[in-house]
Enzyme design. Structure first.
Site, mmCIF file in Angstrom:
data_model
loop_
_atom_site.group_PDB
_atom_site.id
_atom_site.type_symbol
_atom_site.label_atom_id
_atom_site.label_comp_id
_atom_site.label_asym_id
_atom_site.label_seq_id
_atom_site.Cartn_x
_atom_site.Cartn_y
_atom_site.Cartn_z
ATOM 1 N N ASP A 1 59.521 47.449 40.630
ATOM 2 C CA ASP A 1 59.504 48.057 41.956
ATOM 3 C C ASP A 1 60.489 49.206 42.125
ATOM 4 O OD1 ASP A 1 61.691 46.344 41.813
ATOM 5 O OD2 ASP A 1 61.089 45.100 43.516
ATOM 6 N N ASP B 1 70.256 34.369 39.867
ATOM 7 C CA ASP B 1 69.411 33.822 38.800
ATOM 8 C C ASP B 1 69.286 34.852 37.697
ATOM 9 O OD1 ASP B 1 67.462 35.675 39.801
ATOM 10 O OD2 ASP B 1 66.855 34.171 41.259
ATOM 11 N N ASP C 1 66.577 36.378 34.787
ATOM 12 C CA ASP C 1 65.196 36.473 34.315
ATOM 13 C C ASP C 1 65.164 37.105 32.935
ATOM 14 O OD1 ASP C 1 64.440 35.464 36.768
ATOM 15 O OD2 ASP C 1 64.047 37.438 37.632
#
Length: 427
Positions: free
Chosen positions: A140, A54, A56
């Site tokens: 992260d 995907d 983003d």
């Protein structure tokens, strides 16, 4: 902090490898005067010559501004307010640049719905807007903090992710203990990225995971269920599982199951063969639904529990349903398995006894029943792993050849992946 910027000629990222939907979103934001970057895993995978699952987008437009810009947009999430821009068969997740979590939550006292932190340190809500640099530094891992700028086609690195990609290292941005306390699921993500990318986890982060694994009890069980599916459906499930073992994350995720494995490490053989089979299915492009995943991963453990109940006088069918239901309901405290999936796993296990009934019309009725295919895939797998019931397997394999295909798969209207399942091979 001055970022490292790679000009177009110095990197592999190309618009032709980015989905047309994501490109449309990026250009629309840019044309409206906003900063628009492709962000996160999509950039990482393109730099590694992998196909992103995907794409983003990160921007300085707020969620409300994004919604006004795109008619095909809906806003989701309370913990992280996001815009989902809907295209046919694809959702482009678009987020506003965020600032790091402040050391003093009172700093955001005048920001409505901005920040909420639990006593454990876990962030329950985080909607504090920031700059691209701040957004990168609150992500992260360094390899997930890379941006692709649609304005000049450059790759922007604020966190050292390009170097870590070269060295194949999963490195936490910031102090690992604090970052894992903010979001314990990051520990599972570290194991998934290490296993699926073939990277190592940086030493300080690895030690922090081993220290803080019990923080997973604070993670939302519904989110944990989503993460478990990502772990085992990523195409590198065996390597990921080995990282779960190395970091001891398996214990807080599946407590009783992991202790059962600890009693006899030979029990890992079934699990490894299950995960290798999952990886073969994924690499072949086959879709496996969660019920079959859980039935196979926990299969030998469930058989162990069933046998104990049978020895106490319970029928095999009743023992299977009771054992499986009890175990899966227990793990829902940590990983919320949906009720429909629990019942489907119960069906798979309770139907195993029916493969031993080969007389009369029972086999024909069973093979045309709704739950036959899932049960047969489990029976075939267990037969090959344990080298058992080989004549029975031959009988049912031959019988399947004489049954029309349209009577073998489920007829549920909402099970789109059923047509993928009838010819799933077991190797």
């Amino acid at each position: 902090m001055e970022p490292t910027i790679l000009k177009r000629a110095d990197h592999k990222v190309s618009r032709k490898n980015i989905s047309s939907a994501a490109v449309k979103v990026l250009y629309r934001l840019k044309d409206e005067g906003y900063t628009a970057y492709l962000a996160g895993g999509g950039v990482r995978d393109l730099l590694l010559d992998r196909n992103p699952k995907d794409f983003d987008v990160a921007t300085n437009a707020t969620p409300e501004q994004i919604r006004k810009m795109f008619r095909n947009c809906r806003l989701v999430g309370r913990r992280f307010r996001l815009a989902h821009i809907l295209f046919r068969g694809e959702i482009i997740e678009t987020s506003t640049f965020r600032a790091p979590v402040p050391d003093d939550p009172d700093e955001t006292i005048h920001c409505e719905n901005a920040l909420r932190i639990e006593e454990s340190g876990m962030v329950l809500r985080d909607n504090i807007w920031g700059t691209p640099e701040e957004d990168a530094m609150r992500r992260d891992f360094t390899i997930n903090a890379l941006f692709y700028n649609i304005a000049d086609f450059s790759v922007i690195d604020y966190a050292g992710g390009l170097k870590d990609l070269e060295q194949r290292i999963i490195r936490v941005i910031g102090e690992p203990d604090k970052r894992f306390a903010e979001d314990p699921v990051r520990m599972i993500r570290a194991a998934r990225f290490a296993g699926s990318l073939g990277f190592d986890i940086e030493k300080n982060a690895l030690e922090s995971i081993c220290r803080n694994k019990d923080l997973l009890k604070h993670a939302a069980p519904s989110r944990m269920y989503e993460e478990v599916q990502k772990l085992f459906f990523c195409g590198h499930a065996k390597a990921v599982f080995q990282w779960l073992e190395k970091t001891d994350l398996l214990h807080p995720m599946f407590h009783d199951f992991s202790h059962w494995i600890d009693e006899d490490k030979d029990r890992l053989n079934w699990i490894y063969q299950t995960l290798e089979q999952m990886d073969r299915w994924r690499q072949a492009g086959l879709r496996v639904h969660p019920a079959l995943l859980f039935a196979l991963i926990f299969g030998e453990y469930h058989e162990f529990l069933v046998q104990r109940l049978v020895e106490r006088g319970m029928s095999p069918h009743e023992a299977a349903r009771n054992a499986v239901h009890s175990h899966l309901k227990d793990i829902c405290q940590n990983v919320r398995v949906p009720k429909t999936v629990i019942y489907q796993v119960c069906d798979i296990m309770s139907n195993q006894a029916r493969f031993h009934r080969t007389k009369g019309r029972k086999p024909q009725r069973f093979i045309q029943s709704k739950g036959f295919l899932d049960a047969f895939l489990y029976f075939k797998f267990s037969s090959k792993v344990h080298l058992r019931d080989e004549k029975l397997l031959d009988f049912w394999t031959e019988l399947r050849k004489n049954v029309p295909q349209n009577t073998q798969s489920r007829k549920s209207k909402d099970s789109k992946n059923q047509q993928d399942k009838p010819e799933i091979p077991i190797e």
